[in-house]
Write a protein that holds these residues in place. Sequence first.
Motif, PDB file in Angstrom:
ATOM      1  N   LEU A 225       0.826  -1.207   0.000  1.00 44.15           N
ATOM      2  CA  LEU A 225       0.000   0.000   0.000  1.00 44.15           C
ATOM      3  C   LEU A 225       0.863   1.261   0.000  1.00 44.15           C
ATOM      4  O   LEU A 225       0.533   2.255  -0.659  1.00 44.15           O
TER       5      LEU A 225
ATOM      6  N   SER B  87       0.317   3.993  -2.762  1.00 43.79           N
ATOM      7  CA  SER B  87      -0.380   5.236  -2.413  1.00 43.79           C
ATOM      8  C   SER B  87       0.435   6.228  -1.597  1.00 43.79           C
ATOM      9  O   SER B  87       0.015   7.369  -1.418  1.00 43.79           O
TER      10      SER B  87
ATOM     11  N   PRO C 207      -5.183   2.364   4.323  1.00 46.94           N
ATOM     12  CA  PRO C 207      -6.106   2.740   3.247  1.00 46.94           C
ATOM     13  C   PRO C 207      -6.528   4.207   3.346  1.00 46.94           C
ATOM     14  O   PRO C 207      -6.842   4.694   4.434  1.00 46.94           O
TER      15      PRO C 207
ATOM     16  N   TYR D  49      -6.168  -0.929  -6.159  1.00 46.99           N
ATOM     17  CA  TYR D  49      -6.119  -0.199  -4.894  1.00 46.99           C
ATOM     18  C   TYR D  49      -7.290  -0.512  -3.965  1.00 46.99           C
ATOM     19  O   TYR D  49      -7.068  -0.810  -2.772  1.00 46.99           O
TER      20      TYR D  49
ATOM     21  N   SER E  72      -6.808  -2.402  -0.474  1.00 46.93           N
ATOM     22  CA  SER E  72      -7.144  -1.667   0.747  1.00 46.93           C
ATOM     23  C   SER E  72      -8.217  -2.411   1.530  1.00 46.93           C
ATOM     24  O   SER E  72      -8.173  -2.474   2.763  1.00 46.93           O
TER      25      SER E  72
END
Length: 326
Positions: free
Chosen positions: A51, A55, A60, A213, A217
């Motif tokens: 992750l 990101s 998340p 994603y 997440s």
Amino acid sequence: MGYTGGLIALFTAVLWTASSLIFEYATKNGGVLNVNLLRGIVAIVFLVVTLFFVSGSFLPLYADVKTWTWMCISGIAGFVLCDICSFTAYGIITARYTQLIMTLSPPISALLGWLILGQRLSSLAGIGMILTLFGIGFSIFERSDHEDNKTVTPHLIFPARGVILAIIAAIGQGSSVVFSKIGMDDYAASIEVLKKTADPSSNIFKLSQNSFYIPMSGTMMRMLAAVVCFIIFVYFRGGFKGFFNFLHDRKSAGLSGLGAFIGSYIGVILSLAALNYISAAVVSTILSTVPILILLPDHFINHRKVTGRQIFGACISVIGVALFFL
């Protein structure tokens, strides 16, 4: 493109087959709760790293309370209820038969999707349910001839407790899919709402175009909820001394970590990757072949006999699952 997706899905099924056999061994020595807690921790570590690279955040982003709620419920159903019951069943009826009975989870998902989400069920789905039940029943029951040679009674070849646990595991896994669907749909909707007022340079636009994603997440949220539950269970079952002792068993702990890596992390990523090439229906059908794939390695590793009855029952169950997606 179709061949690529099919090969990815098949490789994922092979990884999940391997992880099932690994966890069957590990739970015999380390206990169901200890193995699940370690598996969850290992999976979270890899998910956190993934992750972050995707990101720039370890957790998340842009998920609202509703999304977290549904994904946590899904995690409790799929990773706690399902895995406690399935891992316990491994020690009673083996991973082979547990995975066979868990072919019930796609039909259960379809039924719950019909009841809760209003999703359509075709007439083939009904036939698929019958075939799945027949395949499972054909494999786990055998006939018993009475002394009068006139009466034949079917009976389970395994303790009923193991079969019941596997059925509960299938219910947990099947329901978790529906809860995940609700949570991920809400997640996608909340991101779309936030995009309307976000700065054009915001990271949200990049993430919304990344098909991995939201599922990744969502998996992270589910796993976090599960690990919290397992920590509570381990604490109230006598504290963490047993868990730390389990970590000193290098073979069992190492295998648990390996199972988490190939099954709960790589397996999840590859199953999502396959969706980029072929339909969810085909992916689900290929992934349901685990009860067939597990027969040969189980024979060579655990020296368990493979009969024509077992092969036939597993194949019929998988065909039944496939009909749900036609």
